[in-house]
Enzyme design. Structure first.
Site, PDB file in Angstrom:
ATOM      1  CG  HIS A  82       7.974 -79.564 -53.041  1.00 32.71           C
ATOM      2  ND1 HIS A  82       8.479 -80.670 -52.403  1.00 32.71           N
ATOM      3  CD2 HIS A  82       8.883 -78.570 -52.820  1.00 32.71           C
ATOM      4  CE1 HIS A  82       9.644 -80.374 -51.834  1.00 32.71           C
ATOM      5  NE2 HIS A  82       9.901 -79.098 -52.079  1.00 32.71           N
TER       6      HIS A  82
ATOM      7  CB  CYS B  88       8.764 -86.703 -54.543  1.00 30.34           C
ATOM      8  SG  CYS B  88       7.559 -85.382 -54.311  1.00 30.34           S
TER       9      CYS B  88
END
Length: 289
Positions: free
Chosen positions: A187, A281
């Site tokens: 990501h 996250c």
């Protein structure tokens, strides 16, 4: 003071949904405990390194509990989604949704093993009477980074160009910047993270020179080295007033943060990062300001 809020509890409706940056004071955040955390299927490069060792759930729960405790001590209202044995990666709540301005988007998760994680989020939003929009064609919150009227979106195996076009259509008042990066890093927030209106963390090898130049035109970039990128040194969580959650193991990152005027809150998250995510996250902000 902030408090824990559990899905299904009879509590007063929340008043505000708002996130305009990654660094304004964090008021409310969604977490999910790693009760059933495991590497059942290695879907990123970090997991591949720890697949045989796997996750010590008791240790992960203890580390996550300390994270939640310190959030509350910093006046953050913590909303806790229920963990399910069906979903071993639920701890990474950033990916199941994201907040831009006063809009909540529920993600379209790419990996089959994670599809369905968004259901408890939808249930909480419905229970709290918070409207939301559903992302389409593969889009995860770890690739979405907001800074005032600009949205940086990583183009990756988890977020598609088609999904970015959808976001542009739904949020015409924002400038959406596509940020291509090396997909092995999962990501965008694993290689780039905005700390303030002026400064950001970056792992340069993940980007081509044109993209690095574009980011450098907007921020003073604090570089993260390869060893600390692997231990998720870029994936810090800002909670406002210059306070940043970071792993104690990432000594070079923490030294650079302090040299740039940030207060570093160190928590051992070593068990949780084995699955490829850290503090950012593991948190889905729904209110900053």
């Amino acid at each position: 003071m902030g408090g824990a809020r559990i899905l299904g509890a009879q509590l007063q409706k929340p008043s505000t949904i708002q996130c305009m940056t990654e660094y304004d004071t964090l008021r409310r955040v969604i977490l999910c405990p790693p009760k059933f955390m495991a590497i059942d299927e290695a879907i990123n490069e970090v997991q591949k390194q720890y697949e045989d060792e796997n996750i010590n759930k008791e240790r992960a729960m203890k580390q996550h509990g300390e994270f939640e405790k310190l959030l509350k001590e910093n006046d953050v209202d913590v909303i806790t989604l229920p963990a399910s044995e069906e979903f071993p990666e639920q701890v990474f709540t950033r990916d199941i949704g994201f907040t831009i301005g006063n809009e909540v988007f529920v993600a379209d998760l790419a990996a089959d093993i994670r599809k369905g994680e968004e259901a408890p989020l939808k249930e909480w939003l419905s229970e709290e009477e918070i409207p939301y929009q559903s992302a389409t064609d593969r889009m995860e919150g770890g690739d979405v980074i907001v800074d005032q009227n600009t949205i940086y979106v990583g183009i990756s195996s988890r977020t598609s160009a088609k999904a970015v076009r959808m976001l542009e259509k739904k949020l015409p008042e924002y400038t959406v910047k596509r940020i291509p990066f090396d997909g092995r890093y999962l990501h965008l927030d694993c290689v780039f993270n905005i700390l303030s209106s002026e400064k950001a963390l970056v792992f340069p090898p993940a980007f081509d020179q044109e993209t690095l130049d574009e980011l450098a035109a907007s921020f003073e970039l604090i570089e993260v080295e390869a060893d600390e990128q692997f231990s998720l040194g870029t994936n810090v969580l800002s909670i406002g007033d210059g306070k940043v959650f970071s792993l104690p193991q990432n000594e070079k990152v923490n030294s650079a943060l302090r040299a740039n005027g940030f207060e570093v809150i160190e928590i051992d998250f070593s068990e949780i990062i084995k699955s490829g995510g850290s503090f950012r996250c593991c948190s889905m902000p729904v209110e900053r300001g």
